[in-house]
Design an enzyme around this catalytic site. Structure first.
Site, mmCIF file in Angstrom:
data_model
loop_
_atom_site.group_PDB
_atom_site.id
_atom_site.type_symbol
_atom_site.label_atom_id
_atom_site.label_comp_id
_atom_site.label_asym_id
_atom_site.label_seq_id
_atom_site.Cartn_x
_atom_site.Cartn_y
_atom_site.Cartn_z
ATOM 1 C CG HIS A 169 7.776 32.464 26.506
ATOM 2 N ND1 HIS A 169 8.180 33.557 25.769
ATOM 3 C CD2 HIS A 169 8.694 32.326 27.495
ATOM 4 C CE1 HIS A 169 9.287 34.058 26.297
ATOM 5 N NE2 HIS A 169 9.616 33.341 27.350
ATOM 6 N NE ARG A 177 16.038 40.760 34.602
ATOM 7 C CZ ARG A 177 15.075 40.902 35.481
ATOM 8 N NH1 ARG A 177 15.172 41.823 36.416
ATOM 9 N NH2 ARG A 177 14.011 40.126 35.455
ATOM 10 C CD GLU A 196 12.600 30.968 29.574
ATOM 11 O OE1 GLU A 196 13.815 31.266 29.522
ATOM 12 O OE2 GLU A 196 11.702 31.666 29.071
ATOM 13 C CE LYS A 230 14.822 36.265 36.096
ATOM 14 N NZ LYS A 230 13.581 36.191 35.337
ATOM 15 C CG HIS A 250 14.098 35.048 25.581
ATOM 16 N ND1 HIS A 250 14.948 34.026 25.965
ATOM 17 C CD2 HIS A 250 13.098 35.054 26.516
ATOM 18 C CE1 HIS A 250 14.484 33.458 27.068
ATOM 19 N NE2 HIS A 250 13.369 34.053 27.418
ATOM 20 N NE ARG A 253 0.550 58.387 40.834
ATOM 21 C CZ ARG A 253 -0.332 59.207 41.397
ATOM 22 N NH1 ARG A 253 -0.548 59.145 42.696
ATOM 23 N NH2 ARG A 253 -0.970 60.090 40.677
ATOM 24 C CD GLU A 308 17.212 43.068 29.758
ATOM 25 O OE1 GLU A 308 16.453 42.315 30.405
ATOM 26 O OE2 GLU A 308 17.197 43.158 28.530
ATOM 27 C CG HIS A 362 10.348 37.677 22.499
ATOM 28 N ND1 HIS A 362 10.965 38.675 23.234
ATOM 29 C CD2 HIS A 362 9.958 36.750 23.418
ATOM 30 C CE1 HIS A 362 10.938 38.363 24.519
ATOM 31 N NE2 HIS A 362 10.336 37.195 24.659
ATOM 32 C CG ASN A 409 15.865 38.600 27.313
ATOM 33 O OD1 ASN A 409 14.879 37.961 27.670
ATOM 34 N ND2 ASN A 409 16.057 39.844 27.646
ATOM 35 C CE LYS A 455 13.740 41.747 32.010
ATOM 36 N NZ LYS A 455 14.340 41.107 30.814
HETATM 37 P P1 NAD Z 1 1.181 30.044 31.115
HETATM 38 O O1 NAD Z 1 1.099 31.004 32.202
HETATM 39 O O2 NAD Z 1 0.315 30.257 29.915
HETATM 40 O O3 NAD Z 1 0.914 28.590 31.712
HETATM 41 C C1 NAD Z 1 0.947 27.497 30.849
HETATM 42 C C2 NAD Z 1 -0.351 26.653 30.907
HETATM 43 O O4 NAD Z 1 -0.299 25.802 32.050
HETATM 44 C C3 NAD Z 1 -1.617 27.459 31.044
HETATM 45 O O5 NAD Z 1 -2.640 26.833 30.322
HETATM 46 C C4 NAD Z 1 -1.902 27.375 32.539
HETATM 47 O O6 NAD Z 1 -3.250 27.584 32.854
HETATM 48 C C5 NAD Z 1 -1.469 25.972 32.840
HETATM 49 N N1 NAD Z 1 -1.060 25.679 34.206
HETATM 50 C C6 NAD Z 1 -0.420 26.503 35.071
HETATM 51 N N2 NAD Z 1 -0.065 25.811 36.162
HETATM 52 C C7 NAD Z 1 -0.512 24.545 36.004
HETATM 53 C C8 NAD Z 1 -0.430 23.378 36.779
HETATM 54 N N3 NAD Z 1 0.238 23.362 37.927
HETATM 55 N N4 NAD Z 1 -1.023 22.247 36.322
HETATM 56 C C9 NAD Z 1 -1.653 22.231 35.110
HETATM 57 N N5 NAD Z 1 -1.729 23.328 34.319
HETATM 58 C C10 NAD Z 1 -1.153 24.449 34.757
HETATM 59 O O7 NAD Z 1 2.680 29.922 30.532
HETATM 60 P P2 NAD Z 1 4.111 29.866 31.243
HETATM 61 O O8 NAD Z 1 4.926 29.001 30.383
HETATM 62 O O9 NAD Z 1 4.009 29.587 32.682
HETATM 63 O O10 NAD Z 1 4.618 31.373 31.112
HETATM 64 C C11 NAD Z 1 4.839 31.969 29.864
HETATM 65 C C12 NAD Z 1 4.753 33.463 30.023
HETATM 66 O O11 NAD Z 1 5.777 33.902 30.902
HETATM 67 C C13 NAD Z 1 4.945 34.209 28.719
HETATM 68 O O12 NAD Z 1 3.965 35.213 28.605
HETATM 69 C C14 NAD Z 1 6.320 34.832 28.866
HETATM 70 O O13 NAD Z 1 6.456 36.032 28.152
HETATM 71 C C15 NAD Z 1 6.409 35.041 30.341
HETATM 72 N N6 NAD Z 1 7.774 35.116 30.863
HETATM 73 C C16 NAD Z 1 8.073 36.146 31.688
HETATM 74 C C17 NAD Z 1 9.322 36.239 32.246
HETATM 75 C C18 NAD Z 1 9.654 37.334 33.228
HETATM 76 O O14 NAD Z 1 10.814 37.491 33.582
HETATM 77 N N7 NAD Z 1 8.675 38.063 33.706
HETATM 78 C C19 NAD Z 1 10.288 35.254 31.971
HETATM 79 C C20 NAD Z 1 9.946 34.214 31.125
HETATM 80 C C21 NAD Z 1 8.670 34.145 30.579
HETATM 81 N N1 GLY Z 2 13.436 36.308 31.658
HETATM 82 C C1 GLY Z 2 14.409 37.326 31.429
HETATM 83 C C2 GLY Z 2 14.606 38.209 32.584
HETATM 84 O O1 GLY Z 2 13.999 38.055 33.627
HETATM 85 O O2 GLY Z 2 15.384 39.109 32.507
#
Ligand code: NAD
Ligand code: GLY
Length: 366
Positions: free
Chosen positions: A270, A246, A190, A232, A253, A126, A242, A257, A250, A148
């Protein structure tokens, strides 16, 4: 411009869930940078098979001085693994190692590792503490900040998750130097987002510095990460869960999405889907009267210069609309879009399906 021994801090102000975002160079090996980590006997580093060979040793060495036991779990790499089966590997590891309620999880990687580790931390016993150590630009400017956490469902992106804040976010800018160009561009989507929704002076700065950012200039990246985190933090500090404001984070997005789930997770990154989605959302904003054609053109050119796609895939307008209805902002089946009501300001609005279809025809390959 080189950057030596840079260290900065942005605070997320959420009462008893407040935490710092530390931004700097070579933080992974800096014991002091982890001072805000909760005291515990055990740590579990969750990373993936791409990031581990690059950065695991540095983080593990630093944590070994702080924790009696430092365990590691390497997940398979890719958006396609942001699912129940892979999430369960984290619970398996925690239980196998006898992790207790004080065990601290460290998410070392991009947004996929960060979102999944955060969700595991939110639900194991939890709730156990976790620290975000983002290593992509996207994760440093967005996903590691604000709490998130989620996994994808085959029917919808990030549909299963929780709001759960980390104890600390540690952005080591040096890790960005190994990012492949496509991943760097995905992160820039972003960064660009923060301009139209909140800060046109920052948008001007990105326009002037986009070539330096694409070239991984450390000083430009440091400013982009810091300003993005500040914006942010300001939004999340006002609306953590949100209930309203907030949602502006998006921008692009809803369309994005739909591209991601419509093509199959991982086909477009993404950030690529968000970049193209912002072009579509800008056209919709123009049709709704918030911005003029010159603004749409300016944003589109910047997204293109950042190395991102500006034309959407041909999913068909009916399929786009179907996919966009499965969105956390939808209400009673009505799609709600983040649109720009004037440059530097965004609102959430519905739009007639016919208008959305016109945008899709204009912005997608036939
Ligand atoms: P990812 O985590 O898939 O990383 C991208 C690629 O880069 C992967 O292959 C990873 O292994 C590689 N990588 C990571 N660090 C590296 C480095 N320093 N050097 C070389 N390679 C490296 O993708 P991302 O773009 O980081 O994140 C996308 C995800 O984030 C999506 O699932 C999206 O939905 C999510 N997201 C979440 C939020 C939130 O608020 N929680 C906001 C935006 C996006
Ligand atoms: N990436 C959108 C949020 O954090 O709200």
């Amino acid at each position: 411009m080189p950057l030596t021994a840079f260290r900065d801090r942005v605070d997320i102000d959420l009462g008893d869930r407040s935490y710092p975002i530390l931004i700097g160079t070579d933080l992974l090996g800096d014991f002091d940078a982890f001072a805000a980590t909760p005291a515990a006997a055990t740590a579990l580093i969750v990373t993936n098979t791409t990031v581990a060979p690059l950065y695991l040793a540095a983080l593990r060495n630093t944590l070994t001085a702080r924790f009696r036991a430092v365990h590691v779990l390497e997940l398979p790499d890719g958006e396609v693994y942001k699912d129940w089966a892979t999430l369960n590997l984290i619970f398996d590891a925690l239980l196998r190692h006898g992790a207790d309620r004080k065990t601290v999880l460290f998410a070392l990687g991009g947004g996929v590792v960060g979102d999944m580790t955060g969700f595991a931390a939110a639900s194991y016993m939890r709730g156990v503490p976790f620290v975000q150590v983002p290593t992509t630009l996207l994760a440093q400017v967005d996903s590691s900040v604000g709490g998130k956490t989620a996994i994808n469902h085959p029917l919808g992106k990030n549909m299963i998750g929780a709001f759960y804040q980390p104890q600390l976010v540690l952005c080591d800018l040096a890790t960005l130097q190994t990012l492949p160009p496509r991943e760097l561009s995905a992160g820039l989507a972003e960064v660009i987002k923060y301009g139209p929704i909140s800060d046109m002076a920052f948008f001007d700065w990105i326009e002037a510095n986009v070539d330096a950012l694409v070239a991984l200039d450390p000083a430009a990246l440091a400013h982009a990460v810091k300003r993005s985190c500040e914006i942010k933090a300001g939004v999340v500090g006002q609306d953590e869960r949100e209930n309203g404001l907030r949602a502006i984070l998006n921008f692009g997005h809803t369309f994005g999405h739909a591209i991601e789930s419509g093509l199959g997770y991982g086909e477009w990154l993404h950030g690529e889907a968000v970049g193209c989605g912002m072009v579509m959302a800008a056209h919709l904003s123009q049709r709704l009267g918030g911005v003029d054609a010159a603004f749409v053109e300016r944003l589109t050119r910047l997204i293109e210069r950042a190395g991102l796609p500006i034309v959407g895939p041909a999913l068909g307008d009916a399929r786009y609309l179907e996919l966009m209805r499965i969105d956390k902002k939808s209400e009673a089946g009505e799609i709600r879009f983040v649109v720009i009501d004037k440059p530097g300001s965004a609102v959430v609005r519905s739009a007639p399906d016919a208008m959305v279809r016109e945008v899709l025809v204009q912005c997608c390959t036939a």
